[in-house]
Design an enzyme around this catalytic site. Structure first.
Site, PDB file in Angstrom:
ATOM      1  N   ASN A  45       0.881  -1.170   0.000  1.00 37.89           N
ATOM      2  CA  ASN A  45       0.000   0.000   0.000  1.00 37.89           C
ATOM      3  C   ASN A  45       0.920   1.221   0.000  1.00 37.89           C
ATOM      4  OD1 ASN A  45      -1.774   2.063   0.437  1.00 37.89           O
ATOM      5  ND2 ASN A  45      -2.368   1.432   2.511  1.00 37.89           N
ATOM      6  N   TRP A  46       1.014   1.849  -1.152  1.00 40.64           N
ATOM      7  CA  TRP A  46       1.937   2.999  -1.265  1.00 40.64           C
ATOM      8  C   TRP A  46       1.390   4.267  -0.634  1.00 40.64           C
ATOM      9  CZ3 TRP A  46       4.027   2.713  -7.018  1.00 40.64           C
ATOM     10  CH2 TRP A  46       4.966   1.667  -7.097  1.00 40.64           C
ATOM     11  N   LYS A  47       0.107   4.251  -0.276  1.00 45.20           N
ATOM     12  CA  LYS A  47      -0.515   5.460   0.292  1.00 45.20           C
ATOM     13  C   LYS A  47      -0.286   6.644  -0.660  1.00 45.20           C
ATOM     14  CE  LYS A  47      -0.105   3.305   4.758  1.00 45.20           C
ATOM     15  NZ  LYS A  47       0.005   3.383   6.196  1.00 45.20           N
TER      16      LYS A  47
ATOM     17  N   HIS B   4      -9.427   1.342   4.699  1.00 48.19           N
ATOM     18  CA  HIS B   4      -8.171   1.508   5.432  1.00 48.19           C
ATOM     19  C   HIS B   4      -8.391   2.447   6.614  1.00 48.19           C
ATOM     20  CE1 HIS B   4      -4.066   2.646   6.398  1.00 48.19           C
ATOM     21  NE2 HIS B   4      -3.714   1.510   5.832  1.00 48.19           N
TER      22      HIS B   4
ATOM     23  N   GLU C  13      -6.749   4.856   7.687  1.00 48.21           N
ATOM     24  CA  GLU C  13      -6.518   6.274   7.387  1.00 48.21           C
ATOM     25  C   GLU C  13      -7.742   6.878   6.702  1.00 48.21           C
ATOM     26  OE1 GLU C  13      -2.827   5.570   5.374  1.00 48.21           O
ATOM     27  OE2 GLU C  13      -1.928   5.032   7.306  1.00 48.21           O
TER      28      GLU C  13
ATOM     29  N   GLU D  80      -5.323  -4.755  10.545  1.00 42.94           N
ATOM     30  CA  GLU D  80      -4.316  -3.720  10.760  1.00 42.94           C
ATOM     31  C   GLU D  80      -4.610  -3.001  12.072  1.00 42.94           C
ATOM     32  OE1 GLU D  80      -2.271  -2.583   6.815  1.00 42.94           O
ATOM     33  OE2 GLU D  80      -3.900  -1.186   7.150  1.00 42.94           O
TER      34      GLU D  80
ATOM     35  N   GLY E 233       2.681   2.499  10.889  1.00 44.90           N
ATOM     36  CA  GLY E 233       3.639   3.586  10.764  1.00 44.90           C
ATOM     37  C   GLY E 233       4.307   3.961  12.075  1.00 44.90           C
TER      38      GLY E 233
ATOM     39  N   SER F  94       3.520  -1.939  10.370  1.00 44.17           N
ATOM     40  CA  SER F  94       4.974  -1.985  10.572  1.00 44.17           C
ATOM     41  C   SER F  94       5.609  -3.321  10.175  1.00 44.17           C
ATOM     42  CB  SER F  94       5.334  -1.619  12.011  1.00 44.17           C
ATOM     43  OG  SER F  94       4.942  -0.289  12.293  1.00 44.17           O
TER      44      SER F  94
ATOM     45  N   GLY G 102       2.973  -0.923   4.278  1.00 41.99           N
ATOM     46  CA  GLY G 102       3.025   0.490   3.933  1.00 41.99           C
ATOM     47  C   GLY G 102       4.457   0.933   3.687  1.00 41.99           C
ATOM     48  N   GLY G 103       5.059   1.566   4.688  1.00 44.36           N
ATOM     49  CA  GLY G 103       6.384   2.165   4.557  1.00 44.36           C
ATOM     50  C   GLY G 103       7.430   1.281   3.881  1.00 44.36           C
TER      51      GLY G 103
END
Ligand code: 13P
Length: 250
Positions: free
Chosen positions: A10-12, A96, A98, A168, A174, A214, A235-236
């Site tokens: 997930n590149w956001k 998600h 976010e 999640e 993150g 994470s 993600g990251g």
């Protein structure tokens, strides 16, 4: 029953089309011939075309990070399931945390989006997870149960075919804090139990439940060795080709 793991990026809101092309140029050789797991990358909408073109001759699939449930209409700024399919997406992330936190998504909009995705034959990756206060107050099970029940509302077993859930825990996103494999497994069992109530045991046993929060090259193996964890939503660590390849190949 063996469930093939799904390793999803997930590149956001990161990367331009050129940066997306660069990513695939470097990432694809690192995972060439890797057939053990399914790989999906979910870039921002504007990168989908570049990502689909760049990954054309590979086993990597492309997904959206969101969709709107109507087929078309006066909905400024929104993207439909049909549009995602037409640009080459096979998957879509729904609900998600976010989006729930910053963009007003609710259990009910998640349900509408899930139905639209299934209707369009996209593989939905529905995100659920508790925030820190809920975990500390002992509400994790209630929250997960409510999110699942409302997301699955009026979805038939037949229609639910490709459904994937991503657990999640919001406090792990993150933050560098990961749920232990055991904590994740407990949550996954609860989610699978809810899926069994709605869709039946057989469906629930074949449904993949990903862990997200994470996930990094250093912890991917421990998490993926847990039988209840059927993949990762990253993600990251998915932004860098080497680190996402290392997660995929845990
Ligand atoms: P991080 O891997 O950056 O914690 O993000 C997890 C996530 O939100 C994936 O959807």
């Amino acid at each position: 029953m063996a469930r093939k793991k799904l390793m999803a990026a997930n590149w956001k809101m990161y990367k331009t089309p050129d940066q997306a092309r660069d990513f695939f140029h470097n990432f694809l050789p690192l995972v060439a011939g890797h057939g053990r797991d399914e790989i999906v990358v979910c870039p921002p909408f504007v990168d989908i075309r570049a990502s689909v073109e760049s990954s054309k001759n590979s086993s990597v699939s492309i997904g959206g990070q969101n969709l709107y449930w109507e087929k078309e209409g006066a909905y400024t700024g929104e993207i439909s399931a049909t549009m995602l399919v037409a640009t080459g997406c096979t998957h879509v992330i729904i609900g998600h945390s976010e989006r729930r936190e910053y963009f007003g998504e609710t259990d009910d909009t998640v349900n509408l989006k899930l139905k639209a995705a299934l209707e369009a034959d996209l593989t939905p990756i529905v995100c659920v997870g508790e925030v820190l206060e809920e975990r500390e107050a002992g509400l994790t099970e209630d929250v997960l149960r409510r999110q699942c029940v409302r997301a699955f509302h009026a979805v038939s077993t037949k229609k639910a075919g490709k459904l994937v859930i991503a657990y999640e825990p919001v406090w792990a996103i993150g933050t560098g804090k990961t749920a232990t494999p055991r904590m994740a497994a407990d949550a996954h069992r609860l989610i699978r139990g809810e899926a069994a109530k709605t869709f039946g045991e057989e469906f629930a046993n074949s449904m993949r439940i990903l862990y997200g929060g994470s996930v990094k090259p250093e912890n991917a193996k421990a998490l993926m060795s847990e039988g209840e964890i059927d993949g990762a939503l990253v993600g990251g660590a998915s932004l860098d080709p080497k680190s996402f390849a290392a997660v995929v190949k845990y």
